[in-house]
Design a protein around this motif. Sequence first.
Motif, PDB file in Angstrom:
ATOM      1  N   ILE A   1       0.828  -1.205   0.000  1.00  0.00           N
ATOM      2  CA  ILE A   1       0.000   0.000   0.000  1.00  0.00           C
ATOM      3  C   ILE A   1       0.864   1.257   0.000  1.00  0.00           C
ATOM      4  N   VAL A   2       1.915   1.243   0.827  1.00  0.00           N
ATOM      5  CA  VAL A   2       2.760   2.430   0.961  1.00  0.00           C
ATOM      6  C   VAL A   2       3.624   2.635  -0.282  1.00  0.00           C
ATOM      7  N   ALA A   3       4.168   1.529  -0.830  1.00  0.00           N
ATOM      8  CA  ALA A   3       5.079   1.627  -1.981  1.00  0.00           C
ATOM      9  C   ALA A   3       4.607   0.679  -3.075  1.00  0.00           C
ATOM     10  N   PRO A   4       3.574   1.045  -3.832  1.00  0.00           N
ATOM     11  CA  PRO A   4       3.092   0.163  -4.907  1.00  0.00           C
ATOM     12  C   PRO A   4       4.114   0.022  -6.030  1.00  0.00           C
ATOM     13  N   ILE A   5       4.027  -1.092  -6.726  1.00  0.00           N
ATOM     14  CA  ILE A   5       4.972  -1.387  -7.810  1.00  0.00           C
ATOM     15  C   ILE A   5       4.459  -0.789  -9.115  1.00  0.00           C
ATOM     16  N   ASP A   6       5.327  -0.072  -9.780  1.00  0.00           N
ATOM     17  CA  ASP A   6       5.045   0.444 -11.124  1.00  0.00           C
ATOM     18  C   ASP A   6       5.588  -0.569 -12.136  1.00  0.00           C
ATOM     19  N   PRO A   7       4.733  -1.160 -12.986  1.00  0.00           N
ATOM     20  CA  PRO A   7       5.221  -2.182 -13.927  1.00  0.00           C
ATOM     21  C   PRO A   7       6.244  -1.641 -14.929  1.00  0.00           C
ATOM     22  N   TYR A   8       6.326  -0.307 -15.093  1.00  0.00           N
ATOM     23  CA  TYR A   8       7.262   0.279 -16.035  1.00  0.00           C
ATOM     24  C   TYR A   8       8.554   0.753 -15.358  1.00  0.00           C
ATOM     25  N   ASP A   9       8.629   0.572 -14.059  1.00  0.00           N
ATOM     26  CA  ASP A   9       9.818   1.003 -13.314  1.00  0.00           C
ATOM     27  C   ASP A   9      10.259  -0.134 -12.385  1.00  0.00           C
ATOM     28  N   PRO A  10      11.284  -0.890 -12.747  1.00  0.00           N
ATOM     29  CA  PRO A  10      11.697  -2.026 -11.909  1.00  0.00           C
ATOM     30  C   PRO A  10      12.254  -1.600 -10.549  1.00  0.00           C
ATOM     31  N   LEU A  11      12.674  -0.334 -10.419  1.00  0.00           N
ATOM     32  CA  LEU A  11      13.206   0.113  -9.139  1.00  0.00           C
ATOM     33  C   LEU A  11      12.140   0.166  -8.047  1.00  0.00           C
ATOM     34  N   THR A  12      10.886   0.296  -8.453  1.00  0.00           N
ATOM     35  CA  THR A  12       9.818   0.358  -7.455  1.00  0.00           C
ATOM     36  C   THR A  12       9.657  -0.977  -6.731  1.00  0.00           C
ATOM     37  N   ALA A  13       9.980  -2.081  -7.424  1.00  0.00           N
ATOM     38  CA  ALA A  13       9.896  -3.386  -6.769  1.00  0.00           C
ATOM     39  C   ALA A  13      10.928  -3.496  -5.638  1.00  0.00           C
ATOM     40  N   MET A  14      12.147  -3.009  -5.909  1.00  0.00           N
ATOM     41  CA  MET A  14      13.176  -3.026  -4.866  1.00  0.00           C
ATOM     42  C   MET A  14      12.804  -2.087  -3.724  1.00  0.00           C
ATOM     43  N   HIS A  15      12.173  -0.964  -4.071  1.00  0.00           N
ATOM     44  CA  HIS A  15      11.744  -0.027  -3.032  1.00  0.00           C
ATOM     45  C   HIS A  15      10.677  -0.666  -2.138  1.00  0.00           C
ATOM     46  N   GLN A  16       9.761  -1.408  -2.755  1.00  0.00           N
ATOM     47  CA  GLN A  16       8.723  -2.065  -1.957  1.00  0.00           C
ATOM     48  C   GLN A  16       9.317  -3.119  -1.023  1.00  0.00           C
ATOM     49  N   VAL A  17      10.305  -3.869  -1.520  1.00  0.00           N
ATOM     50  CA  VAL A  17      10.963  -4.866  -0.663  1.00  0.00           C
ATOM     51  C   VAL A  17      11.662  -4.190   0.508  1.00  0.00           C
ATOM     52  N   GLY A  18      12.323  -3.058   0.241  1.00  0.00           N
ATOM     53  CA  GLY A  18      12.995  -2.330   1.310  1.00  0.00           C
ATOM     54  C   GLY A  18      12.021  -1.796   2.347  1.00  0.00           C
ATOM     55  N   VAL A  19      10.880  -1.285   1.889  1.00  0.00           N
ATOM     56  CA  VAL A  19       9.855  -0.797   2.823  1.00  0.00           C
ATOM     57  C   VAL A  19       9.302  -1.957   3.649  1.00  0.00           C
ATOM     58  N   GLY A  20       9.075  -3.114   3.000  1.00  0.00           N
ATOM     59  CA  GLY A  20       8.581  -4.272   3.722  1.00  0.00           C
ATOM     60  C   GLY A  20       9.551  -4.738   4.791  1.00  0.00           C
ATOM     61  N   GLN A  21      10.856  -4.717   4.473  1.00  0.00           N
ATOM     62  CA  GLN A  21      11.849  -5.098   5.467  1.00  0.00           C
ATOM     63  C   GLN A  21      11.874  -4.117   6.635  1.00  0.00           C
ATOM     64  N   ALA A  22      11.740  -2.833   6.338  1.00  0.00           N
ATOM     65  CA  ALA A  22      11.737  -1.824   7.401  1.00  0.00           C
ATOM     66  C   ALA A  22      10.534  -1.995   8.318  1.00  0.00           C
ATOM     67  N   ILE A  23       9.372  -2.302   7.730  1.00  0.00           N
ATOM     68  CA  ILE A  23       8.173  -2.516   8.552  1.00  0.00           C
ATOM     69  C   ILE A  23       8.312  -3.802   9.366  1.00  0.00           C
ATOM     70  N   ALA A  24       8.861  -4.852   8.748  1.00  0.00           N
ATOM     71  CA  ALA A  24       9.038  -6.116   9.468  1.00  0.00           C
ATOM     72  C   ALA A  24       9.974  -5.948  10.656  1.00  0.00           C
ATOM     73  N   ARG A  25      10.960  -5.037  10.534  1.00  0.00           N
ATOM     74  CA  ARG A  25      11.929  -4.849  11.619  1.00  0.00           C
ATOM     75  C   ARG A  25      11.386  -4.044  12.781  1.00  0.00           C
ATOM     76  N   ILE A  26      10.134  -3.615  12.701  1.00  0.00           N
ATOM     77  CA  ILE A  26       9.487  -3.044  13.879  1.00  0.00           C
ATOM     78  C   ILE A  26       9.293  -4.127  14.932  1.00  0.00           C
ATOM     79  N   SER A  27       9.131  -5.355  14.486  1.00  0.00           N
ATOM     80  CA  SER A  27       8.919  -6.483  15.393  1.00  0.00           C
ATOM     81  C   SER A  27      10.229  -6.885  16.069  1.00  0.00           C
TER      82      SER A  27
END
Length: 317
Positions: A216-242
């Motif tokens: 939701i915070v960092a949706p993937i743009d199918p025309y920009d592969p960098l957005t996928a890496m950004h989403q993974v990074g955001v997911g890792q940051a959120i997971a590390r709250i735990s």
Amino acid sequence: MQREGSPFTGLSTVALKEAADHMTSARMHLVMLLVILTAVGAIYGAIGQIKATIGEDPFLFLRLFTTAREPLPSFVAFLGFLLPLVGIALGFDGINGEYSRRTMSRILSQPIYRDALLAGKFLGGLMVIGICLVTLWLLVTGMGLLTLGLPPSGEEILRGIAFLIASLAYAGVWLAVALLFSTIFRAPATSALAALTLWLLFTIFWSMIAPLVAAIVAPIDPYDPLTAMHQVGVGQAIARISPNTLYGETTLALLNPSTRSLGLVFMSQLQGAVVGAPLPFGQSALLIWPQLSGLLAAMVVVYTIAYVAFQRQEIRA
């Protein structure tokens, strides 16, 4: 009105009294019996698995902590699951238990400030957890010496001590959480239920919540592969709250010396590196420093919130 004397007068008395009460309580005996039985079962299964493995391993003792044998998980997995329960069991009635027994006003009528009372209860519980962790570590080392016939190396001892420190910080987070809910809620059953609810959220559901929030915070743009890496990074940051995620990454880097990264790794970063080669202890310590700092910071922040809440409470005789 200015306070007289040190706010920590009587801190050692309260801490030693809490530690003695915990060590002699039936609740602590039952919890530690469960931890020891599960730990011995995990180590026994790991020893059988290690003996069946052909080949030399320079970190044989570390495999005692991480090797799993069906249907038993590894020793580290058991600790990651049970240490929060130990911390919650020691702290869920630390403050409201005094209200229930009507002893809070009696304690504070002595030359003891609230600072020393809350800090003493926290340090007493942390002291008991530290004694239990050292005992478990010595038990694992002794079983390894008897069954494998090899002593641990200096590198393995350093990694084992760092593993103990990380485990103590992890348990301290949940002890502080239990004390916080014990301060907020007057009923011990309510504080225990609140702490267990938070533990279940981080243990079971957080790994499912983090990717959904990242999408939701960092949706993937199918025309920009960098957005996928950004989403993974955001997911890792959120997971590390735990705290569970931070502890899992810390133990992975400490007990598996071949771990070279705890996040995204690009091929350009692997150039010149020997894949599978173990890192020195100093490099592994630098790798887990953010995670360990996060655990310590979480423990301090939660304890500070409990401290402020306890200072604002009205206590009547």
